[in-house]
Design an enzyme around this catalytic site. Structure first.
Site, short mmCIF file in Angstrom:
data_model
loop_
_atom_site.label_atom_id
_atom_site.label_comp_id
_atom_site.label_asym_id
_atom_site.label_seq_id
_atom_site.Cartn_x
_atom_site.Cartn_y
_atom_site.Cartn_z
N ILE A 1 -3.08 -0.66 -0.62
CA ILE A 1 -1.64 -0.77 -0.36
C ILE A 1 -1.15 0.43 0.43
O ILE A 1 -0.46 0.30 1.45
CB ILE A 1 -0.86 -0.87 -1.68
CG1 ILE A 1 -1.28 -2.12 -2.45
CG2 ILE A 1 0.65 -0.90 -1.41
CD1 ILE A 1 -0.63 -2.23 -3.82
N GLY B 1 -2.10 8.48 0.30
CA GLY B 1 -1.47 9.77 0.51
C GLY B 1 -2.50 10.83 0.76
O GLY B 1 -3.66 10.54 1.07
N MET C 1 -3.74 12.98 -1.38
CA MET C 1 -4.68 13.19 -2.47
C MET C 1 -5.16 11.89 -3.11
O MET C 1 -6.16 11.89 -3.82
CB MET C 1 -4.04 14.06 -3.56
CG MET C 1 -3.50 15.38 -3.04
SD MET C 1 -4.77 16.45 -2.37
CE MET C 1 -3.76 17.83 -1.80
N VAL D 1 -3.66 3.91 -3.33
CA VAL D 1 -3.14 2.87 -4.21
C VAL D 1 -3.70 1.52 -3.75
O VAL D 1 -3.64 1.18 -2.56
CB VAL D 1 -1.61 2.84 -4.21
CG1 VAL D 1 -1.10 1.75 -5.16
CG2 VAL D 1 -1.03 4.19 -4.61
N LYS E 1 -3.81 3.28 -8.94
CA LYS E 1 -3.70 4.55 -8.23
C LYS E 1 -4.88 5.42 -8.63
O LYS E 1 -5.19 5.59 -9.80
CB LYS E 1 -2.39 5.26 -8.59
CG LYS E 1 -2.14 6.51 -7.77
CD LYS E 1 -0.73 7.04 -7.96
CE LYS E 1 -0.44 8.23 -7.06
NZ LYS E 1 0.94 8.73 -7.21
N ASP F 1 11.33 13.68 -6.97
CA ASP F 1 10.94 13.17 -5.66
C ASP F 1 11.50 11.77 -5.43
O ASP F 1 10.82 10.89 -4.91
CB ASP F 1 9.42 13.15 -5.52
CG ASP F 1 8.97 13.01 -4.05
OD1 ASP F 1 9.76 13.38 -3.16
OD2 ASP F 1 7.85 12.54 -3.82
#
Length: 524
Positions: free
Chosen positions: A61, A64, A66, A69, A84, A177
């Site tokens: 999906i 990032g 690190m 997903v 994740k 965030d």
């Protein structure tokens, strides 16, 4: 409807992602973007069809710096999920693992339909992972690519996000965030908050953030999270972020825009955002006020937590008066000076001179008004005294013709003078008690000098003024006092003697010619 059709219907140019959102920062406040420490971008990626726990991976999906997903399906239950996973657990530091675990614990703690639910955690071939509910839809970032929402849509979305975060705040968790990319919208238009990877548990002693480290996304980061050290981090930080997201939903852009992330952070710390209504005149004033209250620099000037914000948004949607108020005159002047630092520094002296002049004029005006009020009081007192003198004079003249002997005339004049003083005492007894006492003393002196009866009203005033504290006027200790003794005691209680003008007004001789009080005979 495809994106092109949406853009044509809104007549708005698409907003570049880098102007609407940025990657989450986790690192030094240098402005550099987080990098993929794994080196090989394909390292640690599980292939489609792999079995992770009880889930079959269907496809990637998002990815990032690190982690990655996946879209997955539970083998037995058949439900979809989002998996994740850390890309390369050997290439990242211990803090990344701790943040990963923090996100899993936070998601497990929270149980709200507006927060993506956690199903399970585990490891796959040494890679930590956790399975979350799959939201079939798009992110708010994708939704805003086609332009801003209507005020009602934006307020409804912000209210639902606020209610979800209110649930987290009650459990002492702040997201840190909140941004369009971390708000997923399902097929029914309901928002779901995800990615608690940099959240903070206020009830925990864990301190993942060190001094000089930025955590969050500059476009939606509150000042206290961007480096302002005068306020602790709390629920009001998420309120700011929700306000920034609401700003983006209303205008199609975040509150601050700059060429680099560092410049965005600098604006967050030093500048005030423009009102969303200034960018879109169709935005209702109430919704603009709510948004600007969320974006105040000082946390104590915002809503205390997301529940207060959700309640005010609900009032707006219901057509009821909101709690938020526009900035006061003082706040507007302060904000103006902050936005025009150069003007304030260059014209500071001129402004101070102008303010000083205005203060002088204002003080002079107040002094003039006080003097005018004093003159009015004195004029009123003079007019009443003249009216009293005319009344007594008229009575004197009407009775003078009936007097024959000079002795009778002199006695009548003496009584007239006593009546005049007695009337003056009654006239000022309430408005000027100190003056009334001094007139009573003059009447008592006149009574002793001419051996004439002192009127009862004047005598009562003298008795009341010379009766010792704790005694009443009818007690023996006060009744045994002579009139001369009362005059002497009353004079000791005078704080401010009558002026020469007042003595002239009431027809009293000047102090130089005032006859002395007869000496008090010694007490046997």
């Amino acid at each position: 409807m495809d994106n092109k059709t949406k853009l044509e219907s809104h007549a708005i140019e698409p907003v570049p992602d880098e102007l609407l959102d940025l990657p989450t920062f986790i690192g030094p406040a240098s402005g550099s973007r987080p990098r993929n420490v794994a080196g090989d971008e394909n390292a640690g990626i599980a292939a489609c069809g792999s079995i992770v726990g009880q889930y079959e991976l269907l496809g990637e999906i998002a990815r990032g710096a690190m982690g990655v997903v996946y879209r997955a399906r539970h083998q037995k239950l058949g439900r979809l999920a989002a998996i994740k996973m850390i890309l390369d657990p050997d290439a990242v530091g211990a803090d990344v693992h701790e943040r990963f675990e923090t996100e899993a614990k936070a998601a497990a703690t929270l149980d709200h339909p507006g927060i993506v639910a956690l199903f399970e955690t585990g490891r796959w071939n040494g890679y930590p992972y956790f399975a979350m509910a799959y939201v079939d839809g798009e992110s708010l970032l994708e939704r805003l690519r086609s332009g801003p929402m209507t005020p009602t849509q934006a307020a409804g979305m912000a209210q639902q996000v606020s209610e979800a975060m209110a649930h987290a705040h009650k459990r002492h968790i702040i997201h840190r965030d909140l941004k369009p990319a971390n708000i997923l919208i399902d097929s029914e238009g309901v928002p779901h908050i995800t990615d608690f990877g940099v959240c903070k548990d206020l009830s925990s002693s864990s301190h993942l953030t060190t001094a000089g480290e930025l955590v969050g996304t500059p476009h939606y980061m509150p000042p206290e999270q961007a480096g302002a050290c005068d306020s602790p981090l709390g629920p009001a930080a998420d309120v700011y972020s929700i306000g920034a997201v609401l700003f983006a939903m209303l205008t199609g852009r975040p509150p601050f825009l700059a060429a680099t992330p560092v410049d965005v952070v600098a604006q967050v710390l030093t500048q005030e955002p423009v009102s969303p209504k200034a960018l879109n005149a169709n935005i209702p004033v109430e919704l603009s006020v709510i948004t600007m209250k969320c974006l105040r620099k000082k946390p104590q000037q915002r809503y205390r937590d997301a529940s207060e914000l959700a309640a005010d948004l609900a009032r707006y949607l219901d057509g009821k008066p909101i709690q938020a108020r526009p900035p006061s005159l003082y706040d507007r002047v302060h904000l103006f000076l902050q936005r025009h630092v150069f003007f304030a520094s260059v014209s500071g002296t001129a402004v101070l001179v102008l303010l000083s002049l205005m203060g002088f004029v204002f003080a002079s005006l107040l002094q003039t008004r006080v003097q005018l009020a004093t003159v009015e009081v004195e004029l009123d007192q003079t007019q009443r005294q003249l009216a009293n003198e005319r009344r007594l004079t008229t009575r004197f003249l009407s009775q003078r013709s009936n007097l024959s002997a000079d002795e009778d005339r002199q006695s009548f004049i003496t009584q007239y003078e006593m009546d005049r003083l007695s009337s003056a005492v009654e006239q000022v007894a309430e408005s000027a008690p100190d003056v009334a006492l001094q007139l009573a003393i003059e009447a008592a002196k006149f009574s002793i000098e001419h051996e004439i009866q002192l009127p009862e009203t004047v005598e009562s005033l003298l008795v009341a003024a010379t009766t010792p504290d704790g005694e009443t006027a009818g007690e023996d200790s006060s009744n045994g006092m002579s009139l001369a003794e009362r005059i002497s005691l009353a004079q000791q209680r005078i704080i401010l003697p009558m002026s020469a003008e007042d003595r002239t007004l009431f027809g009293l001789p000047s102090l130089e010619t005032t006859p002395a009080v007869p000496p008090t005979p010694p007490t046997p």
